[in-house]
Each structure stands twice: as structure tokens, then as C-alpha cells.
Design an enzyme around this catalytic site. Structure first.
Site, PDB file in Angstrom:
ATOM      1  N   HIS A 165       0.837  -1.224   0.000  1.00  0.00           N
ATOM      2  CA  HIS A 165       0.000   0.000   0.000  1.00  0.00           C
ATOM      3  C   HIS A 165       0.865   1.264   0.000  1.00  0.00           C
ATOM      4  CE1 HIS A 165      -3.260  -2.769   1.354  1.00  0.00           C
ATOM      5  NE2 HIS A 165      -2.291  -3.281   2.078  1.00  0.00           N
ATOM      6  N   LYS A 292      15.800  22.175  -9.904  1.00  0.00           N
ATOM      7  CA  LYS A 292      15.117  20.942 -10.275  1.00  0.00           C
ATOM      8  C   LYS A 292      15.946  19.997 -11.142  1.00  0.00           C
ATOM      9  CE  LYS A 292      10.838  20.705 -10.767  1.00  0.00           C
ATOM     10  NZ  LYS A 292       9.589  20.197 -10.298  1.00  0.00           N
TER      11      LYS A 292
END
Ligand code: ARG
Length: 466
Positions: A165, A292
Site C-alpha cells: 500500500h 530541479k
């Protein structure tokens, strides 16, 4: 005009019964030359084998066979050097090549199409193309598997959190995680090999659909073209596109595997996870945010799955409900396969590059593995083994320990012996041997488990099969 390029004249290949040529729209919807020119080499190879068979059976003369073969080889080099002029009026690759052959060698060219039809011709060309593509895919998957085996070997002891999960579950090793992908791509490769075996039958000689009365030798052409044997039913031969559907199915499953890996790479390379660093070669910067480093290659691999799955659904839908035998609908098979093949090749190549180059941040993985109470199952198992508790009770006691650690803001291994004994008196200091992530991982020695010793065995097994 003799070459069939005059708008008003009927088609020279099939226009005997037509008084005039097709409308511009008919020509546009009918033509496949824009994409099936990709099949030129297969078409020429097939025609050379067919002509040789016709001559050996005395159906055409050896002189005509030689003229045809020389002419086809000339055409091959014209196409490869870019001097060949493709004409949309000639519809497809088969008629473009045959018309050019007529210009080059005259009447002998007209004998090539004896005992065959474009229906078996296109089935042949496309099968040959898909077979080569599958062989290429097999090689590319082998390279990807090899890249993973190397990373798995280097990281057989590298502890990371295992997830269910996407919540921390139990510690595993990065080597073990890599080997999960080896299993997936190994199955993809097995499917590729199986598909090659499946399609290894030669269609040529099925003719339009019913076979032919000429004394042809289909085993001879099958052998010359590298097929195991000829197909056994001429109607099926010109109707069947299973081989293309199998390619697309395999491509879709493989792309799905690639997309899961791509997604993990995207997650792992975030500053929040920080499990890996992508190489500069497989990432890009942002035009506005200087800090980035974006995992564009992984994102595009993830996205290519959409195109590939789309191609599968498109061709399944084209084929659904088609009566036997050939229908022109089937001309829509090629673009789907070509596009999916190009996308899959790129995706596998990009992924292989990323896996080879990525930097594994062992410290970050180790730190994450230790948090999130990942050794709770180990504590429960210890209570079963050493204190004789039933697993359900041990599960409950461990739950209390997790709740206490959560309250104290620490990991299970940081709880004191007193704390643990207050939860259950049977707990001794020996428990700390299993609360570390290294001990947890090392203990999972069941076949296929995450223990480094087991992972190394699996790596050795795959190395023997690469
Ligand atoms: N271009 C056609 C295709 O790709 C070739 C076969 C045409 N056959 C026919 N009977 N019109 O399917």
C-alpha cells in the site's frame, strides 16, 4: 500511363475491368504506402524466394527468375539509397515494387505474381517484420535483465523499506527489489520467445485464400525464408493477425511492467524519498526552477504504456467480428504495430540506461528502512519462537509495543527492555537481535525471500539463463 500514375487511367495491377481511376478520396483512404514502405526489405526477400521456387518447379524460366532477382536487388538498393520514388497511386509497397520491376525488366516482371496474391504476400512481409522485431525485443530485454542483475549483485545487502500500500511494511534489500523486476522482464522475454515459435510458419503460397493449382513448393519457400514450416490452412493464413496481436499483447504487458518501474523511479528520486539519484544523462532541468532535476525519461516510459495499450485495443477492435478470409480492414494492422514497436524499443532502451546509471543512496534507504516500525513482524515472530505465544497474541503484544514507540516518538529498537517487559514479561534482551533491519532481512531465508544469501542464489540462477 503505363506506370499507373495517371489520375484518369485505371490501376495497372488490377484495373482491367475498370473504365476509370479512383477518386482522390478513394486513393487516400486506400493507400498504405505511407507506412507499409517499412516492409520493403521483407517484400523483396519474399519475392526473391518465391521466384526461385517458381523457377525450380518449372513454373517460370530460369532466365526470368534471374531477371526478376537482379531487378529486385536493384530496387532494394534504390530504396536504401533514397532514389526510389514511391507512388501513392500504386497503393502499397507490393505494387510499388512490382511496378518498378516492370519498368526495369519488362514482361518478366509480370510473371512474379504467379501463384500468389497480395493477401499471402502481405501476411508474409508482416510476419517477417514482426519476427525480426520480436528477436530485437528479446535482445533488448536480455540487456535490461543484465543491467538489473548487476545492480542486484552490488546491492544484495543494501537494506531498504519494503512496501505494501506504499506504506512501510518490512525491510527488504534493494537487490531483492531489483530481482523482482528481473522476474517480470524474464517472463516478458519468455513470452517473446514463445511468440517467435508461434509465428514461425510461412504464409506464402496460400495465395488469395484457397491455395493455388500451380505445382508450388511451400516447404521450399518456408525454408528459404527461415520459417520452421509452411502454414497449414490457406484461409486462416490470409485471415490471421494473431501474431500481431500477440506482439501487441506482449508489448502491453512489458510496457505495464516498465511503467511500474518508471513510477518507482519517479518516487525514489524525489527529495522526500531520496533513495536514488538519476544520472544527468537521463534527467532534465526546469526552465524556471534552477534546483530541479526531473525524471523525464521515467515519466515518458510511464506514458508510452498508454500508446502501446491503445495499439493493442485498436487492433483487437479492427479484428473483432471480421469474417474470413482477408478484408481490407486488416491493412490497419501495421501502423499500430509499428508505433507500439518504436515506443517499446525506446522505453526499454531508456530504462536500461537509467538502471545502469542510477546512483543508489544506501544511507537514505537504510534510514528509511529503520523507521515506520518495519521490524514489528520480527518482534511478533520472536514472541512466537522464543516465548511460545500464539501468533495472534504476539501480533497484539507487538501492536502495544508499536503504540508505545509511537507515543515516545522512537523506533521499536529504541524502546528499553523495561518498556518492553512492561508490555509482556517474557521479553528478554535477546529480542534486540531481531529488531535491527539487518537482522530482519538476514532472517528471511525462505526460498525466494529477501535474505542476502537467498538473493545471491536467485542472481546466480538468472545468470545461468541470460
Ligand atoms: N496493402 C494491403 C494490406 O496491407 C495489401 C493486401 C491487399 N490485398 C487486397 N486483396 N486488396 O493489407
Amino acid at each position: 500511363m503505363a506506370d499507373g500514375t495517371d489520375q484518369k487511367s485505371s490501376n495497372q495491377m488490377w484495373g482491367g475491368r475498370f473504365a476509370s481511376g479512383p477518386s482522390a478520396i478513394m486513393e487516400e483512404i486506400n493507400a498504405s504506402i505511407g507506412f507499409d514502405k517499412k516492409l520493403y526489405a521483407q517484400d523483396i526477400r519474399g519475392s526473391i524466394a518465391h521466384a526461385a521456387m517458381l523457377a525450380s518447379k518449372g513454373i517460370i524460366s530460369p532466365e526470368d527468375k534471374d531477371k526478376i532477382t537482379d531487378g529486385l536487388n536493384t530496387i532494394l538498393s534504390e530504396i536504401e539509397t533514397g532514389s526510389f520514388e514511391f507512388s501513392r497511386k500504386l497503393e502499397d509497397i507490393h505494387m510499388n515494387i512490382e511496378a518498378r520491376l516492370a519498368t526495369l525488366i519488362g514482361t518478366a516482371a509480370g510473371r512474379l505474381h504467379t501463384a500468389r496474391s497480395r493477401n499471402d504476400q502481405v501476411a508474409l512481409d508482416f510476419r517477417l517484420w514482426v519476427k525480426e522485431e520480436l528477436q530485437k525485443t528479446e535482445g533488448m530485454l536480455t540487456a535490461l535483465i543484465a543491467a538489473f542483475l548487476d545492480r542486484a549483485e552490488e546491492n544484495a545487502d543494501t537494506v531498504m523499506p519494503g512496501f505494501t500500500h506504499l506504506q512501510t511494511a518490512q525491510p527488504v534489500t534493494f537487490g531483492h527489489h531489483c530481482m523482482a523486476y528481473v522476474e517480470m522482464f524474464g517472463r516478458d522475454r519468455a513470452r517473446v520467445r514463445h511468440a517467435i515459435e508461434h509465428l514461425d510458419e510461412s504464409p506464402i503460397g496460400a495465395a488469395a485464400l484457397a491455395g493455388t493449382g500451380y505445382p508450388i513448393d511451400r516447404h521450399m519457400t518456408a525454408k528459404a525464408l527461415g520459417f520452421r514450416e509452411p502454414t497449414r490452412n490457406s484461409i486462416d493464413t490470409v485471415s490471421d493477425r494473431d501474431f500481431a496481436l500477440e506482439f501487441l499483447s506482449i508489448a502491453s504487458i512489458c510496457a505495464t511492467h516498465l511503467s511500474r518501474l518508471a513510477e518507482e523511479i519517479v518516487i525514489w528520486s524525489t527529495p522526500q524519498f531520496g533513495f536514488i539519484r538519476l544520472s544527468d544523462a537521463f534527467s532534465t532541468g526546469s526552465s524556471i526552477m534552477p534546483q530541479k532535476k526531473n525524471p523525464d525519461a521515467a515519466e515518458l516510459v510511464r506514458a508510452k504504456t498508454g500508446r502501446i495499450n491503445g495499439s493493442l485495443v485498436a487492433l483487437l477492435t479492427v479484428m473483432k467480428g471480421l469474417p474470413l478470409a482477408y478484408s481490407k480492414d486488416m491493412q490497419e494492422d501495421k501502423e499500430q504495430v509499428f508505433d507500439a514497436a518504436e515506443s517499446l524499443e525506446l522505453a526499454i532502451a531508456a530504462m536500461t540506461g537509467m538502471i545502469r546509471d542510477l546512483e543508489v543512496r544506501k544511507d537514505r534507504m537504510r534510514a528509511a528502512a529503520g523507521s515506520g516500525y518495519s521490524t514489528a513482524t520480527d518482534l511478533a515472530d520472536w514472541l512466537v519462537r522464543e516465548a511460545g505465544l500464539p501468533f495472534r497474541d504476539a501480533h497484539h503484544v507487538t501492536g502495544n509495543a508499536v503504540a508505545l514507540a509511537e507515543k515516545k516518538g522512537c523506533d521499536l529498537a529504541d524502546l528499553s527492555l523495561e518498556d518492553l517487559q512492561a508490555i509482556h514479561p517474557a521479553i528478554t534482551s535477546g529480542v534486540f537481535d531481531v529488531l535491527s533491519v539487518e537482522a530482519s532481512v538476514a532472517s528471511r531465508t525462505s526460498f525466494g525471500g529477501t535474505a542476502p544469501s537467498e538473493v545471491r542464489k536467485q542472481i546466480a540462477w538468472w545468470r545461468g539463463r541470460n
